[in-house]
Scaffold this active site. Structure first.
Site, PDB file in Angstrom:
ATOM      1  N   ARG A   1     -52.185   4.414  70.406  1.00 63.29           N
ATOM      2  CA  ARG A   1     -51.978   5.686  71.095  1.00 63.29           C
ATOM      3  C   ARG A   1     -51.754   6.797  70.081  1.00 63.29           C
ATOM      4  NH1 ARG A   1     -49.598   1.705  74.224  1.00 63.29           N
ATOM      5  NH2 ARG A   1     -50.262   1.694  76.416  1.00 63.29           N
TER       6      ARG A   1
ATOM      7  N   LYS B   1     -44.841   2.365  73.748  1.00 60.94           N
ATOM      8  CA  LYS B   1     -44.708   2.758  75.152  1.00 60.94           C
ATOM      9  C   LYS B   1     -44.097   1.649  75.983  1.00 60.94           C
ATOM     10  CE  LYS B   1     -47.318   4.587  79.080  1.00 60.94           C
ATOM     11  NZ  LYS B   1     -48.652   5.009  79.580  1.00 60.94           N
TER      12      LYS B   1
ATOM     13  N   HIS C   1     -56.793  10.686  74.324  1.00 62.85           N
ATOM     14  CA  HIS C   1     -56.459   9.357  74.841  1.00 62.85           C
ATOM     15  C   HIS C   1     -57.719   8.564  75.210  1.00 62.85           C
ATOM     16  CE1 HIS C   1     -53.764   6.320  76.431  1.00 62.85           C
ATOM     17  NE2 HIS C   1     -54.489   6.270  77.528  1.00 62.85           N
TER      18      HIS C   1
ATOM     19  N   ARG D   1     -58.805   5.718  73.040  1.00 59.44           N
ATOM     20  CA  ARG D   1     -58.261   4.380  73.326  1.00 59.44           C
ATOM     21  C   ARG D   1     -59.126   3.679  74.368  1.00 59.44           C
ATOM     22  NH1 ARG D   1     -53.601   1.121  73.168  1.00 59.44           N
ATOM     23  NH2 ARG D   1     -52.842   0.334  75.169  1.00 59.44           N
TER      24      ARG D   1
ATOM     25  N   TRP E   1     -50.748  -3.852  76.343  1.00 58.62           N
ATOM     26  CA  TRP E   1     -50.528  -3.433  77.720  1.00 58.62           C
ATOM     27  C   TRP E   1     -49.470  -4.305  78.364  1.00 58.62           C
ATOM     28  CZ3 TRP E   1     -55.823  -2.713  76.218  1.00 58.62           C
ATOM     29  CH2 TRP E   1     -56.274  -1.383  76.366  1.00 58.62           C
TER      30      TRP E   1
ATOM     31  N   TYR F   1     -61.336  -2.437  82.745  1.00 60.43           N
ATOM     32  CA  TYR F   1     -62.467  -2.572  81.833  1.00 60.43           C
ATOM     33  C   TYR F   1     -63.336  -3.782  82.177  1.00 60.43           C
ATOM     34  CZ  TYR F   1     -59.384   0.480  79.166  1.00 60.43           C
ATOM     35  OH  TYR F   1     -58.565   1.511  78.788  1.00 60.43           O
TER      36      TYR F   1
END
Length: 333
Positions: A188, A215, A275, A278, A301, A310
Site C-alpha cells: 500500500r 492495515k 491504490h 495494488r 489481506w 480477482y
C-alpha cells in the site's frame, strides 16, 4: 457571563452547582436560540448535581471522548476531520437530540456535496460513536438506526503491462521508483512512502512491515523480486533513513499534479488511483497463475473473501470442468 459572541456564533459561560466553570460553543448564531441552549444546559447541571438525575450528554462530549479513546486508531486523523465537518450540524445538540431525521438530513447534505460512498464514511462514524455511548459509556438507553447508502461494486481497474511501462516512463524519478516498487510488491502507498532501510534486507531478498504500520495490524513479510531489487539498488545512497524521498523528505502524498499529468501523457484516464497499482499487482499475479490463497498471503489481506474479487481473472483452472459438457449437444448418428 452567561452568553458571549465569537464571530457570529454564541458561546456559553456558566458555573455549575459544584463550582465547575463551563465554556463551550453553542454552534448557534441566533441569540434567542443560544439563550435557550444556555438555560437547558444550566438546568441539566443543576438536576444532575443537586437531584442526582441522569445527566444529559452532548454530541460534543461524545466526540471529545471518542477522539481520546481512539487516538491509536489508524484513521484517527480522518475521524477528526469528519468530526469537524459534523460539528456544524451536531455540535449544538444533546446526544438524545441526534435523531434519525437529523442523521438523514446530514446524509443528504453530504451526498449532495460529494457522493453516497463518502457520506457512508460519515454515517459510519456517527453510528460508531452512538453505539459506544450506549454500550460502553452508558450515556444512552437507545439510539436511532443509522441507514447507510448501498454502494455499487465497481469494476477493478488495473493496468496492462504496456500501460504500466508508459506510466513509469512519464512519472518523475521519485514517483517512478515508488510506482515500480508498488507494482513489484503490492504494498500500500503508505507502506511504500515510509519504508525505512532498516526494514530491508537485500541479501535475503526480503522486506518487512511492522504490525503498527500494517492495515490489518499484523507484521508483513515482503519477498523482493528482481523488479523490486532493481528499484532498491537505484535508491541506495540517496537517503540514510528512508528508501523513498523527495528533497530529503518521505513522499507522504503520491496522487499529486505530477501523477495526474503523467497519467494524461501516458494515455490513462485521470481517475486511475495510486491504490489501483495494488489492484494491478494482484491482477497480474492471478493472470500469471498465482493461487488465490498465496495471493492472500502475499497481499496480507485479512480474509479470503477480499481476494475473491480477482478470481474472475483466473478461469484457466476451470477449463477442464467447462469441457465436460462439450459433447452434450453433439449430433447423434
Amino acid at each position: 457571563m452567561g452568553l458571549y459572541q465569537r464571530g457570529t456564533v454564541w458561546w456559553v459561560d456558566l458555573t455549575t452547582p459544584n463550582g465547575e466553570r463551563i465554556r463551550r460553543s453553542t454552534g448557534i448564531e441566533d441569540r434567542a436560540l443560544a439563550q435557550e441552549y444556555h438555560d437547558r444546559l444550566k438546568v441539566g447541571f443543576w438536576e444532575e448535581q443537586r437531584l442526582g438525575v441522569r445527566p444529559q450528554r452532548s454530541w460534543q462530549d461524545a466526540a471529545v471522548r471518542w477522539v481520546k479513546e481512539t487516538r491509536d486508531k489508524r484513521t484517527h486523523g480522518k475521524d477528526i476531520a469528519k468530526l469537524r465537518w459534523l460539528d456544524r450540524y451536531l455540535g449544538h445538540l444533546q446526544l438524545s437530540q441526534v435523531t434519525r431525521d437529523v442523521i438523514d438530513q446530514i446524509a443528504e447534505r453530504k451526498t449532495r456535496e460529494s457522493s453516497p460512498s463518502n457520506a457512508n464514511r460519515y454515517l459510519a462514524l456517527i453510528r460508531a460513536i452512538l453505539r459506544r455511548a450506549r454500550d460502553e459509556w452508558g450515556w444512552l438507553e437507545s439510539i436511532p438506526k443509522v441507514r447507510l447508502y448501498r454502494e455499487p461494486k465497481g469494476r477493478i481497474r488495473f493496468l496492462t503491462p504496456d500501460e504500466a511501462r508508459r506510466l513509469l516512463h512519464e512519472l518523475p524519478a521519485h514517483l517512478r521508483d515508488m510506482a515500480q516498487f508498488a507494482l513489484a510488491t503490492g504494498l500500500r502507498q503508505r507502506n511504500v512512502s515510509f519504508l525505512r532501510w532498516e526494514q530491508v534486507d537485500m541479501a535475503r531478498r526480503v522486506a518487512w512491515i511492522h504490525p503498527d504500520e500494517a492495515k490489518a495490524g499484523r507484521a508483513i513479510g515482503v519477498p523482493l523480486n528482481a523488479s523490486a531489487l532493481e528499484v532498491l539498488a537505484r535508491r541506495q545512497g540517496q537517503d540514510a533513513e528512508h528508501v523513498f524521498t523527495y528533497e530529503g523528505m518521505p513522499v507522504a502524498r503520491c496522487s499529486t499534479k505530477a501523477w495526474k499529468k503523467a497519467l494524461e501523457r501516458a494515455g490513462i484516464e485521470r481517475t486511475f488511483r495510486w491504490h489501483d497499482l495494488r489492484h494491478t499487482w494482484a491482477s497480474w499475479h492471478v493472470q500469471s497463475g498465482t493461487p488465490l490463497q498465496e495471493l492472500m498471503e502475499l497481499g496480507s489481506w485479512a480474509s479470503y473473501e477480499m481476494v475473491l474479487r480477482y478470481a474472475h481473472l483466473a478461469a484457466d483452472h476451470l477449463r477442464g470442468a467447462a469441457c465436460r459438457i462439450d459433447g452434450t449437444l453433439a449430433s447423434q448418428p
